[in-house]
Design a protein around this motif. Structure first.
Motif, PDB file in Angstrom:
ATOM      1  N   TYR A  30       0.836  -1.216   0.000  1.00 18.56           N
ATOM      2  CA  TYR A  30       0.000   0.000   0.000  1.00 18.56           C
ATOM      3  C   TYR A  30       0.866   1.259   0.000  1.00 18.56           C
ATOM      4  O   TYR A  30       0.508   2.258  -0.631  1.00 18.56           O
ATOM      5  CB  TYR A  30      -0.978   0.006   1.184  1.00 18.56           C
ATOM      6  CG  TYR A  30      -2.215  -0.818   0.891  1.00 18.56           C
ATOM      7  CD1 TYR A  30      -3.130  -0.391  -0.067  1.00 18.56           C
ATOM      8  CD2 TYR A  30      -2.470  -2.010   1.547  1.00 18.56           C
ATOM      9  CE1 TYR A  30      -4.270  -1.149  -0.362  1.00 18.56           C
ATOM     10  CE2 TYR A  30      -3.605  -2.765   1.259  1.00 18.56           C
ATOM     11  CZ  TYR A  30      -4.498  -2.330   0.304  1.00 18.56           C
ATOM     12  OH  TYR A  30      -5.621  -3.066   0.007  1.00 18.56           O
ATOM     13  N   TYR A  37      -3.135   4.840  -6.284  1.00 19.19           N
ATOM     14  CA  TYR A  37      -4.293   4.092  -5.757  1.00 19.19           C
ATOM     15  C   TYR A  37      -5.627   4.566  -6.349  1.00 19.19           C
ATOM     16  O   TYR A  37      -6.395   3.776  -6.897  1.00 19.19           O
ATOM     17  CB  TYR A  37      -4.309   4.197  -4.222  1.00 19.19           C
ATOM     18  CG  TYR A  37      -5.521   3.557  -3.592  1.00 19.19           C
ATOM     19  CD1 TYR A  37      -5.596   2.181  -3.408  1.00 19.19           C
ATOM     20  CD2 TYR A  37      -6.614   4.335  -3.196  1.00 19.19           C
ATOM     21  CE1 TYR A  37      -6.723   1.589  -2.843  1.00 19.19           C
ATOM     22  CE2 TYR A  37      -7.743   3.750  -2.632  1.00 19.19           C
ATOM     23  CZ  TYR A  37      -7.796   2.383  -2.456  1.00 19.19           C
ATOM     24  OH  TYR A  37      -8.915   1.802  -1.912  1.00 19.19           O
ATOM     25  N   ALA A  73      -8.838   2.330   8.388  1.00 21.79           N
ATOM     26  CA  ALA A  73      -8.224   1.907   7.119  1.00 21.79           C
ATOM     27  C   ALA A  73      -8.660   2.911   6.040  1.00 21.79           C
ATOM     28  O   ALA A  73      -9.154   2.536   4.987  1.00 21.79           O
ATOM     29  CB  ALA A  73      -8.596   0.474   6.761  1.00 21.79           C
ATOM     30  N   GLY A  96      -2.690   1.783   8.423  1.00 23.60           N
ATOM     31  CA  GLY A  96      -1.379   1.215   8.722  1.00 23.60           C
ATOM     32  C   GLY A  96      -0.294   1.751   7.806  1.00 23.60           C
ATOM     33  O   GLY A  96       0.897   1.658   8.131  1.00 23.60           O
ATOM     34  N   SER A  97      -0.658   2.286   6.679  1.00 21.33           N
ATOM     35  CA  SER A  97       0.328   2.685   5.670  1.00 21.33           C
ATOM     36  C   SER A  97       0.607   4.186   5.713  1.00 21.33           C
ATOM     37  O   SER A  97      -0.287   5.002   5.495  1.00 21.33           O
ATOM     38  CB  SER A  97      -0.201   2.286   4.281  1.00 21.33           C
ATOM     39  OG  SER A  97       0.396   3.077   3.282  1.00 21.33           O
ATOM     40  N   MET A 100      -0.277   5.912   2.422  1.00 19.19           N
ATOM     41  CA  MET A 100      -1.705   6.234   2.277  1.00 19.19           C
ATOM     42  C   MET A 100      -2.051   7.429   3.172  1.00 19.19           C
ATOM     43  O   MET A 100      -2.773   8.346   2.758  1.00 19.19           O
ATOM     44  CB  MET A 100      -2.575   5.030   2.638  1.00 19.19           C
ATOM     45  CG  MET A 100      -2.400   3.826   1.736  1.00 19.19           C
ATOM     46  SD  MET A 100      -2.867   4.148   0.019  1.00 19.19           S
ATOM     47  CE  MET A 100      -4.318   3.164  -0.189  1.00 19.19           C
ATOM     48  N   LEU A 118      -3.605  -2.558  12.496  1.00 18.85           N
ATOM     49  CA  LEU A 118      -4.772  -3.192  13.109  1.00 18.85           C
ATOM     50  C   LEU A 118      -4.563  -4.697  13.218  1.00 18.85           C
ATOM     51  O   LEU A 118      -4.059  -5.320  12.281  1.00 18.85           O
ATOM     52  CB  LEU A 118      -6.024  -2.887  12.280  1.00 18.85           C
ATOM     53  CG  LEU A 118      -6.392  -1.407  12.237  1.00 18.85           C
ATOM     54  CD1 LEU A 118      -7.238  -1.092  11.015  1.00 18.85           C
ATOM     55  CD2 LEU A 118      -7.101  -1.011  13.513  1.00 18.85           C
ATOM     56  N   GLY A 137     -13.159  -1.732   2.507  1.00 24.05           N
ATOM     57  CA  GLY A 137     -12.091  -2.286   1.663  1.00 24.05           C
ATOM     58  C   GLY A 137     -10.946  -2.899   2.443  1.00 24.05           C
ATOM     59  O   GLY A 137      -9.900  -3.191   1.861  1.00 24.05           O
ATOM     60  N   VAL A 144      -7.271  -6.856   7.541  1.00 25.51           N
ATOM     61  CA  VAL A 144      -7.610  -6.592   8.946  1.00 25.51           C
ATOM     62  C   VAL A 144      -8.315  -7.817   9.547  1.00 25.51           C
ATOM     63  O   VAL A 144      -9.363  -8.237   9.050  1.00 25.51           O
ATOM     64  CB  VAL A 144      -8.509  -5.336   9.041  1.00 25.51           C
ATOM     65  CG1 VAL A 144      -8.979  -5.116  10.461  1.00 25.51           C
ATOM     66  CG2 VAL A 144      -7.749  -4.120   8.520  1.00 25.51           C
TER      67      VAL A 144
END
Ligand SMILES: C[S@@+](CC[C@H](N)C(=O)[O-])C[C@H]1O[C@@H](n2cnc3c(N)ncnc32)[C@H](O)[C@@H]1O
Length: 226
Positions: A30, A37, A73, A96-97, A100, A118, A137, A144
Protein backbone atom coordinates in the motif's frame (compact mmCIF):
# COMPACT_ATOMS: atom_id res chain seq x y z
CA UNK A 1 -8.01 -0.81 -26.01
CA UNK A 2 -6.18 1.65 -23.76
CA UNK A 3 -8.73 0.84 -21.04
CA UNK A 4 -8.12 -2.91 -21.38
CA UNK A 5 -4.41 -2.39 -21.10
CA UNK A 6 -4.65 -0.35 -17.96
CA UNK A 7 -7.09 -2.89 -16.43
CA UNK A 8 -4.57 -5.67 -17.13
CA UNK A 9 -1.83 -3.64 -15.49
CA UNK A 10 -3.88 -2.94 -12.39
CA UNK A 11 -4.94 -6.58 -12.18
CA UNK A 12 -1.34 -7.78 -12.30
CA UNK A 13 -0.27 -5.31 -9.68
CA UNK A 14 -2.99 -6.48 -7.27
CA UNK A 15 -2.44 -10.17 -7.97
CA UNK A 16 1.26 -9.83 -7.21
CA UNK A 17 0.43 -8.14 -3.89
CA UNK A 18 -2.00 -10.90 -2.87
CA UNK A 19 0.50 -13.71 -3.37
CA UNK A 20 1.97 -14.95 -0.05
CA UNK A 21 1.75 -11.53 1.48
CA UNK A 22 2.06 -11.24 5.25
CA UNK A 23 0.17 -8.23 6.70
CA UNK A 24 3.41 -6.20 6.94
CA UNK A 25 4.16 -6.89 3.25
CA UNK A 26 0.62 -5.81 2.41
CA UNK A 27 1.23 -2.46 4.07
CA UNK A 28 4.51 -2.16 2.15
CA UNK A 29 2.47 -2.74 -0.99
CA UNK A 30 0.00 0.00 0.00
CA UNK A 31 2.91 2.38 0.65
CA UNK A 32 4.13 1.94 -2.89
CA UNK A 33 0.62 1.88 -4.36
CA UNK A 34 -0.56 5.07 -2.61
CA UNK A 35 0.30 7.55 -5.40
CA UNK A 36 -1.61 5.55 -8.04
CA UNK A 37 -4.29 4.09 -5.76
CA UNK A 38 -7.22 6.34 -6.69
CA UNK A 39 -6.48 6.17 -10.41
CA UNK A 40 -6.18 2.36 -10.28
CA UNK A 41 -9.31 1.71 -8.22
CA UNK A 42 -11.24 3.86 -10.69
CA UNK A 43 -10.13 1.41 -13.39
CA UNK A 44 -11.46 -1.42 -11.19
CA UNK A 45 -14.78 0.44 -10.85
CA UNK A 46 -14.31 0.11 -7.07
CA UNK A 47 -17.66 1.33 -5.72
CA UNK A 48 -17.38 0.35 -2.05
CA UNK A 49 -16.56 3.84 -0.65
CA UNK A 50 -19.57 5.38 -2.38
CA UNK A 51 -21.91 2.50 -1.44
CA UNK A 52 -20.86 2.64 2.23
CA UNK A 53 -21.20 6.44 2.36
CA UNK A 54 -24.66 6.28 0.77
CA UNK A 55 -25.73 3.62 3.25
CA UNK A 56 -24.57 5.71 6.22
CA UNK A 57 -26.15 8.92 4.89
CA UNK A 58 -29.49 7.27 4.27
CA UNK A 59 -29.84 5.84 7.81
CA UNK A 60 -28.13 8.49 9.95
CA UNK A 61 -30.85 10.67 11.43
CA UNK A 62 -28.74 13.03 13.59
CA UNK A 63 -27.08 16.34 12.73
CA UNK A 64 -24.53 15.45 10.05
CA UNK A 65 -22.42 18.53 10.74
CA UNK A 66 -21.91 17.50 14.37
CA UNK A 67 -21.34 13.79 13.81
CA UNK A 68 -17.77 12.63 14.51
CA UNK A 69 -16.66 9.91 12.12
CA UNK A 70 -13.83 7.44 12.55
CA UNK A 71 -12.63 6.29 9.12
CA UNK A 72 -10.68 3.09 9.83
CA UNK A 73 -8.22 1.91 7.12
CA UNK A 74 -8.97 5.27 5.54
CA UNK A 75 -6.43 4.86 2.74
CA UNK A 76 -6.25 8.05 0.68
CA UNK A 77 -9.59 9.27 2.04
CA UNK A 78 -12.19 8.13 -0.51
CA UNK A 79 -14.88 7.23 2.06
CA UNK A 80 -14.59 10.51 3.97
CA UNK A 81 -14.58 12.45 0.68
CA UNK A 82 -17.94 10.91 -0.25
CA UNK A 83 -19.32 11.53 3.24
CA UNK A 84 -18.12 15.15 3.04
CA UNK A 85 -20.16 15.65 -0.13
CA UNK A 86 -23.18 14.23 1.75
CA UNK A 87 -22.92 16.81 4.53
CA UNK A 88 -20.64 15.21 7.14
CA UNK A 89 -17.55 17.22 8.08
CA UNK A 90 -15.72 15.84 11.15
CA UNK A 91 -13.32 13.01 10.37
CA UNK A 92 -10.54 11.13 12.15
CA UNK A 93 -8.60 8.62 10.04
CA UNK A 94 -6.55 5.54 10.92
CA UNK A 95 -4.43 3.45 8.56
CA UNK A 96 -1.38 1.22 8.72
CA UNK A 97 0.33 2.68 5.67
CA UNK A 98 2.26 5.94 6.00
CA UNK A 99 2.10 6.35 2.22
CA UNK A 100 -1.70 6.23 2.28
CA UNK A 101 -1.83 8.51 5.33
CA UNK A 102 0.35 11.13 3.56
CA UNK A 103 -2.22 11.32 0.77
CA UNK A 104 -5.13 11.37 3.22
CA UNK A 105 -3.40 14.31 4.98
CA UNK A 106 -3.23 16.24 1.71
CA UNK A 107 -7.02 16.08 1.28
CA UNK A 108 -7.43 18.38 4.31
CA UNK A 109 -10.49 16.34 5.30
CA UNK A 110 -9.20 14.89 8.55
CA UNK A 111 -8.87 16.60 11.93
CA UNK A 112 -6.52 13.83 12.96
CA UNK A 113 -4.75 10.91 11.27
CA UNK A 114 -3.16 8.02 13.14
CA UNK A 115 -0.91 5.21 12.03
CA UNK A 116 -1.85 1.79 13.41
CA UNK A 117 -1.31 -1.81 12.37
CA UNK A 118 -4.77 -3.19 13.11
CA UNK A 119 -4.73 -6.65 14.59
CA UNK A 120 -1.32 -6.01 16.16
CA UNK A 121 -1.78 -2.59 17.77
CA UNK A 122 -4.90 -1.59 19.63
CA UNK A 123 -7.07 0.88 17.71
CA UNK A 124 -5.58 4.18 18.99
CA UNK A 125 -8.81 5.98 19.87
CA UNK A 126 -10.95 6.53 22.96
CA UNK A 127 -13.82 4.17 23.66
CA UNK A 128 -17.38 5.35 23.00
CA UNK A 129 -16.35 8.55 21.22
CA UNK A 130 -17.55 8.28 17.60
CA UNK A 131 -21.03 8.69 16.15
CA UNK A 132 -20.03 6.64 13.12
CA UNK A 133 -17.19 4.16 12.66
CA UNK A 134 -16.61 3.05 9.09
CA UNK A 135 -14.20 0.53 7.57
CA UNK A 136 -14.23 -0.02 3.82
CA UNK A 137 -12.09 -2.29 1.66
CA UNK A 138 -9.98 -3.59 4.54
CA UNK A 139 -12.00 -6.36 6.23
CA UNK A 140 -10.83 -9.18 4.00
CA UNK A 141 -8.39 -12.05 3.94
CA UNK A 142 -4.79 -10.95 4.60
CA UNK A 143 -5.75 -7.47 5.73
CA UNK A 144 -7.61 -6.59 8.95
CA UNK A 145 -8.38 -9.59 11.21
CA UNK A 146 -12.01 -10.19 12.20
CA UNK A 147 -11.23 -9.64 15.92
CA UNK A 148 -10.78 -5.91 15.21
CA UNK A 149 -14.57 -5.65 14.78
CA UNK A 150 -14.92 -5.62 18.59
CA UNK A 151 -12.56 -2.61 18.69
CA UNK A 152 -14.74 -0.82 16.12
CA UNK A 153 -17.73 -1.41 18.39
CA UNK A 154 -15.78 -0.13 21.42
CA UNK A 155 -14.90 3.12 19.64
CA UNK A 156 -18.57 3.80 18.82
CA UNK A 157 -20.86 5.83 21.09
CA UNK A 158 -23.91 3.95 22.40
CA UNK A 159 -26.56 4.61 19.75
CA UNK A 160 -23.85 5.22 17.12
CA UNK A 161 -23.32 3.27 13.90
CA UNK A 162 -20.68 0.88 12.59
CA UNK A 163 -20.49 0.47 8.82
CA UNK A 164 -18.34 -2.34 7.38
CA UNK A 165 -17.79 -3.88 3.98
CA UNK A 166 -16.33 -7.10 2.67
CA UNK A 167 -15.87 -8.84 -0.67
CA UNK A 168 -17.98 -11.88 -1.61
CA UNK A 169 -15.69 -13.53 -4.15
CA UNK A 170 -14.13 -16.99 -3.90
CA UNK A 171 -10.87 -16.20 -2.10
CA UNK A 172 -12.68 -14.24 0.62
CA UNK A 173 -15.46 -16.75 1.41
CA UNK A 174 -13.89 -18.15 4.60
CA UNK A 175 -13.13 -14.67 5.88
CA UNK A 176 -16.68 -13.49 5.11
CA UNK A 177 -18.17 -16.44 7.02
CA UNK A 178 -15.91 -15.76 10.02
CA UNK A 179 -16.81 -12.08 9.90
CA UNK A 180 -20.55 -12.82 9.80
CA UNK A 181 -20.18 -15.25 12.73
CA UNK A 182 -18.54 -12.47 14.75
CA UNK A 183 -21.20 -9.93 13.76
CA UNK A 184 -24.00 -12.37 14.72
CA UNK A 185 -22.34 -13.22 18.02
CA UNK A 186 -22.19 -9.53 18.91
CA UNK A 187 -25.86 -9.25 17.99
CA UNK A 188 -26.66 -12.15 20.33
CA UNK A 189 -24.63 -10.41 23.06
CA UNK A 190 -26.94 -7.42 22.42
CA UNK A 191 -23.96 -5.16 21.71
CA UNK A 192 -25.54 -3.94 18.53
CA UNK A 193 -28.50 -4.47 16.24
CA UNK A 194 -28.67 -4.83 12.52
CA UNK A 195 -29.80 -1.75 10.62
CA UNK A 196 -29.27 -3.07 7.11
CA UNK A 197 -27.13 -5.54 5.19
CA UNK A 198 -26.87 -4.88 1.47
CA UNK A 199 -25.56 -7.58 -0.84
CA UNK A 200 -24.25 -5.87 -3.97
CA UNK A 201 -23.71 -7.89 -7.14
CA UNK A 202 -21.52 -5.40 -8.99
CA UNK A 203 -19.00 -4.49 -6.31
CA UNK A 204 -15.80 -4.14 -8.35
CA UNK A 205 -14.16 -5.72 -11.37
CA UNK A 206 -12.69 -9.19 -10.76
CA UNK A 207 -8.91 -9.45 -10.71
CA UNK A 208 -8.34 -13.10 -9.75
CA UNK A 209 -7.28 -15.67 -12.37
CA UNK A 210 -10.51 -17.67 -11.84
CA UNK A 211 -13.06 -14.88 -11.98
CA UNK A 212 -14.24 -12.47 -14.62
CA UNK A 213 -16.69 -9.61 -14.89
CA UNK A 214 -17.62 -8.18 -11.50
CA UNK A 215 -17.33 -9.69 -8.02
CA UNK A 216 -20.02 -9.22 -5.34
CA UNK A 217 -19.63 -7.43 -2.02
CA UNK A 218 -21.62 -6.52 1.09
CA UNK A 219 -22.25 -3.37 3.12
CA UNK A 220 -23.20 -3.97 6.79
CA UNK A 221 -24.66 -1.24 8.98
CA UNK A 222 -25.10 -1.91 12.72
CA UNK A 223 -26.23 0.33 15.55
CA UNK A 224 -24.56 0.05 18.93
CA UNK A 225 -27.03 -0.63 21.72
CA UNK A 226 -24.92 -0.16 24.87
C1 LIG B 1 -8.33 -1.22 -0.29
S1 LIG B 1 -7.67 0.02 0.74
C2 LIG B 1 -9.15 0.85 1.25
C3 LIG B 1 -8.91 2.30 1.59
C4 LIG B 1 -10.18 3.12 1.73
N1 LIG B 1 -10.95 2.70 2.89
C5 LIG B 1 -10.99 2.99 0.47
O1 LIG B 1 -12.03 2.32 0.49
O2 LIG B 1 -10.54 3.54 -0.56
C6 LIG B 1 -7.24 -0.85 2.21
C7 LIG B 1 -6.55 0.03 3.26
O3 LIG B 1 -6.43 -0.74 4.45
C8 LIG B 1 -5.15 -0.52 5.01
N2 LIG B 1 -4.84 -1.73 5.77
C9 LIG B 1 -4.84 -3.02 5.33
N3 LIG B 1 -4.55 -3.85 6.34
C10 LIG B 1 -4.35 -3.06 7.44
C11 LIG B 1 -4.02 -3.33 8.81
N4 LIG B 1 -3.84 -4.58 9.27
N5 LIG B 1 -3.90 -2.28 9.65
C12 LIG B 1 -4.08 -1.02 9.22
N6 LIG B 1 -4.40 -0.71 7.96
C13 LIG B 1 -4.54 -1.72 7.07
C14 LIG B 1 -4.22 -0.29 3.82
O4 LIG B 1 -3.08 0.44 4.19
C15 LIG B 1 -5.14 0.47 2.87
O5 LIG B 1 -5.03 1.86 3.03
Amino acid sequence: MADNKSFAEVKNKILSAHKNAAPEDKLGFYNTWAENYEQDVAVLDYRAPLLAAECIASFFKGDKGRAIILDVACGTGLVSAHLRRMGFCQFVGVDGSEGMLDLARKTGLYQELKQCMLGQDTLPVQNESYDIVVIVGALSVGQVPVGVIRELWQATKPGGYVCMTTRGNADNQDYKKEMERMVRMMEEEKRWSRVTVNEVEKWERAVSEHESGYIPGTVYLYQRTY
